[in-house]
Design a protein around this motif. Sequence first.
Motif, PDB file in Angstrom:
ATOM      1  N   ILE A 102       8.111  13.980   1.501  1.00 54.92           N
ATOM      2  CA  ILE A 102       9.380  13.998   1.597  1.00 54.92           C
ATOM      3  C   ILE A 102      10.060  14.621   3.628  1.00 54.92           C
ATOM      4  CG2 ILE A 102      11.447  15.419   0.843  1.00 54.92           C
ATOM      5  CD1 ILE A 102      10.187  15.803  -2.124  1.00 54.92           C
ATOM      6  N   LEU A 103      10.510  14.224   3.670  1.00 53.68           N
ATOM      7  CA  LEU A 103      11.317  14.302   4.669  1.00 53.68           C
ATOM      8  C   LEU A 103      12.922  14.945   4.824  1.00 53.68           C
ATOM      9  CD1 LEU A 103       9.679  11.405   7.403  1.00 53.68           C
ATOM     10  CD2 LEU A 103       8.940  13.867   6.969  1.00 53.68           C
ATOM     11  N   GLN A 104      12.925  15.767   5.135  1.00 58.08           N
ATOM     12  CA  GLN A 104      14.621  16.453   4.781  1.00 58.08           C
ATOM     13  C   GLN A 104      15.123  16.316   6.477  1.00 58.08           C
ATOM     14  OE1 GLN A 104      13.589  19.571   2.622  1.00 58.08           O
ATOM     15  NE2 GLN A 104      14.659  18.859   0.421  1.00 58.08           N
ATOM     16  N   PRO A 105      16.167  15.135   6.876  1.00 61.04           N
ATOM     17  CA  PRO A 105      15.905  15.153   8.037  1.00 61.04           C
ATOM     18  C   PRO A 105      17.270  15.833   8.211  1.00 61.04           C
ATOM     19  CG  PRO A 105      16.796  13.158   7.184  1.00 61.04           C
ATOM     20  CD  PRO A 105      15.417  14.209   6.307  1.00 61.04           C
ATOM     21  N   GLY A 106      18.145  16.156   9.517  1.00 63.23           N
ATOM     22  CA  GLY A 106      19.608  17.065   9.677  1.00 63.23           C
ATOM     23  C   GLY A 106      20.396  16.357   9.937  1.00 63.23           C
ATOM     24  N   ASP A 125       0.631  -1.374   0.117  1.00 67.30           N
ATOM     25  CA  ASP A 125       0.097   0.085  -0.116  1.00 67.30           C
ATOM     26  C   ASP A 125       0.879   1.143   0.019  1.00 67.30           C
ATOM     27  OD1 ASP A 125      -2.707  -1.769   0.445  1.00 67.30           O
ATOM     28  OD2 ASP A 125      -1.827  -1.706   2.819  1.00 67.30           O
ATOM     29  N   ALA A 126       1.899   1.237   0.502  1.00 71.06           N
ATOM     30  CA  ALA A 126       2.955   2.136   0.664  1.00 71.06           C
ATOM     31  C   ALA A 126       4.699   2.182   0.679  1.00 71.06           C
ATOM     32  CB  ALA A 126       3.102   2.582   2.250  1.00 71.06           C
ATOM     33  N   VAL A 127       5.513   3.112   0.043  1.00 69.79           N
ATOM     34  CA  VAL A 127       6.411   2.478   0.213  1.00 69.79           C
ATOM     35  C   VAL A 127       7.474   3.386   0.971  1.00 69.79           C
ATOM     36  CG1 VAL A 127       8.811   2.176  -1.363  1.00 69.79           C
ATOM     37  CG2 VAL A 127       6.243   1.240  -2.588  1.00 69.79           C
ATOM     38  N   VAL A 128       8.437   3.433   1.272  1.00 68.23           N
ATOM     39  CA  VAL A 128       9.444   4.368   1.623  1.00 68.23           C
ATOM     40  C   VAL A 128      10.962   3.925   1.185  1.00 68.23           C
ATOM     41  CG1 VAL A 128      10.395   5.111   4.174  1.00 68.23           C
ATOM     42  CG2 VAL A 128       7.716   4.326   4.115  1.00 68.23           C
ATOM     43  N   PHE A 129      11.264   5.207   0.746  1.00 69.19           N
ATOM     44  CA  PHE A 129      12.688   4.777   0.318  1.00 69.19           C
ATOM     45  C   PHE A 129      13.497   5.718   0.934  1.00 69.19           C
ATOM     46  CE2 PHE A 129      16.256   6.759  -2.200  1.00 69.19           C
ATOM     47  CZ  PHE A 129      17.202   5.611  -3.044  1.00 69.19           C
ATOM     48  N   ASP A 179      21.194   7.267  -4.646  1.00 66.32           N
ATOM     49  CA  ASP A 179      20.251   8.553  -4.390  1.00 66.32           C
ATOM     50  C   ASP A 179      19.240   8.848  -5.269  1.00 66.32           C
ATOM     51  OD1 ASP A 179      21.671   8.996  -1.101  1.00 66.32           O
ATOM     52  OD2 ASP A 179      22.985   8.259  -2.622  1.00 66.32           O
ATOM     53  N   LEU A 180      19.699   9.198  -6.488  1.00 71.34           N
ATOM     54  CA  LEU A 180      19.022   9.329  -7.353  1.00 71.34           C
ATOM     55  C   LEU A 180      18.012   8.726  -8.511  1.00 71.34           C
ATOM     56  CD1 LEU A 180      18.502  11.965  -9.198  1.00 71.34           C
ATOM     57  CD2 LEU A 180      20.427  11.750 -10.515  1.00 71.34           C
ATOM     58  N   ASP A 181      18.802   7.751  -9.153  1.00 69.71           N
ATOM     59  CA  ASP A 181      18.175   6.553  -9.994  1.00 69.71           C
ATOM     60  C   ASP A 181      17.242   5.907  -9.181  1.00 69.71           C
ATOM     61  OD1 ASP A 181      17.324   6.700 -12.844  1.00 69.71           O
ATOM     62  OD2 ASP A 181      18.449   5.172 -12.666  1.00 69.71           O
ATOM     63  N   GLY A 182      18.112   5.602  -8.216  1.00 70.71           N
ATOM     64  CA  GLY A 182      17.105   4.575  -7.689  1.00 70.71           C
ATOM     65  C   GLY A 182      15.399   5.293  -7.207  1.00 70.71           C
ATOM     66  N   CYS A 183      15.924   6.187  -6.260  1.00 68.82           N
ATOM     67  CA  CYS A 183      14.569   7.401  -5.867  1.00 68.82           C
ATOM     68  C   CYS A 183      13.489   7.373  -7.133  1.00 68.82           C
ATOM     69  CB  CYS A 183      14.985   8.524  -4.691  1.00 68.82           C
ATOM     70  SG  CYS A 183      13.385   9.852  -4.698  1.00 68.82           S
ATOM     71  N   ILE A 221       7.107   7.650   0.940  1.00 70.21           N
ATOM     72  CA  ILE A 221       7.440   8.398   1.406  1.00 70.21           C
ATOM     73  C   ILE A 221       8.806   8.660   1.578  1.00 70.21           C
ATOM     74  CG2 ILE A 221       8.180   9.013   4.383  1.00 70.21           C
ATOM     75  CD1 ILE A 221       5.218   8.926   3.813  1.00 70.21           C
ATOM     76  N   VAL A 222       9.828   9.748   1.075  1.00 69.63           N
ATOM     77  CA  VAL A 222      11.269   9.805   0.948  1.00 69.63           C
ATOM     78  C   VAL A 222      12.123  10.273   2.120  1.00 69.63           C
ATOM     79  CG1 VAL A 222      13.197  10.563  -0.940  1.00 69.63           C
ATOM     80  CG2 VAL A 222      10.752   9.695  -1.945  1.00 69.63           C
ATOM     81  N   VAL A 223      13.246   9.568   2.519  1.00 67.09           N
ATOM     82  CA  VAL A 223      13.897  10.059   3.176  1.00 67.09           C
ATOM     83  C   VAL A 223      15.072  11.092   2.169  1.00 67.09           C
ATOM     84  CG1 VAL A 223      15.630   9.750   5.105  1.00 67.09           C
ATOM     85  CG2 VAL A 223      13.442   9.056   4.873  1.00 67.09           C
TER      86      VAL A 223
END
Length: 229
Positions: free
Chosen positions: A159-163, A77-81, A97-101, A117-119
């Motif tokens: 898109i989650l952008q963690p520090g 139902d959902a994918v987390v990258f 990081d690029l083409d895999g996403c 959801i993308v980290v």
Amino acid sequence: MSVSNLKVAVIGANGKVGRFLLTQLKNDTKHFSTPLAVVRSKEQQNFFKNEFGINASLTSIEHSSVKELAAALKGYDAVVFTAGAGGKGLERIFTVDLDGCVKTVEACEQLGIKRLIVVSAIKAEDRSFWWNMEGLRDYYIAKRAADHDVRNSKLDYTILQPGFLQEGKGTGLVQPLDRIEEKKDSYKIEREDVASAIVQCLLHPETTSRKTIELANGDQPIETFIKSL
């Protein structure tokens, strides 16, 4: 989309954030079915199946085609990258990081999986933030480009952008977005807290879909933070 018994596939499962995330998903049987770990080696597949006790697909995000990736994700139902090259050379940064996403986006679109959801990385859009960071410029270029591809999709993405990721125990707390710049000298966050934020995004698509969210440790409970977006 109901979050009851949500079936979630995690790409980058063997990373530290991925392992924290899979533990949380596995333990929350009220909301999630058994998750899928998408991994790149037989050793990792055996670990997740035998030690973690969850489903695992041997599908390298770097070397698999979109068709092969879609076959692995079918039925979820959902994918987390949350995959990353870990700074292991320019070629791997671009293929993971690029083409895999990008391939993940295409596979989700082919399958009709709307939730992704993308980290990513904090301040990925802001070249003035990362351009002079020795050793990180290539990584940030890849993350910025991948984020743009995600935003241009028709998916219900977050898109989650963690520090800068830390090795300690999760705090359960993040910085409210209206005060995120208070952390500009040390955008830091525990990996376990990133995983907790991913779980809350999965539980609350109504507040997080088609949004880019910066993350740093702070003083607000993660669930409260996600619900307030």
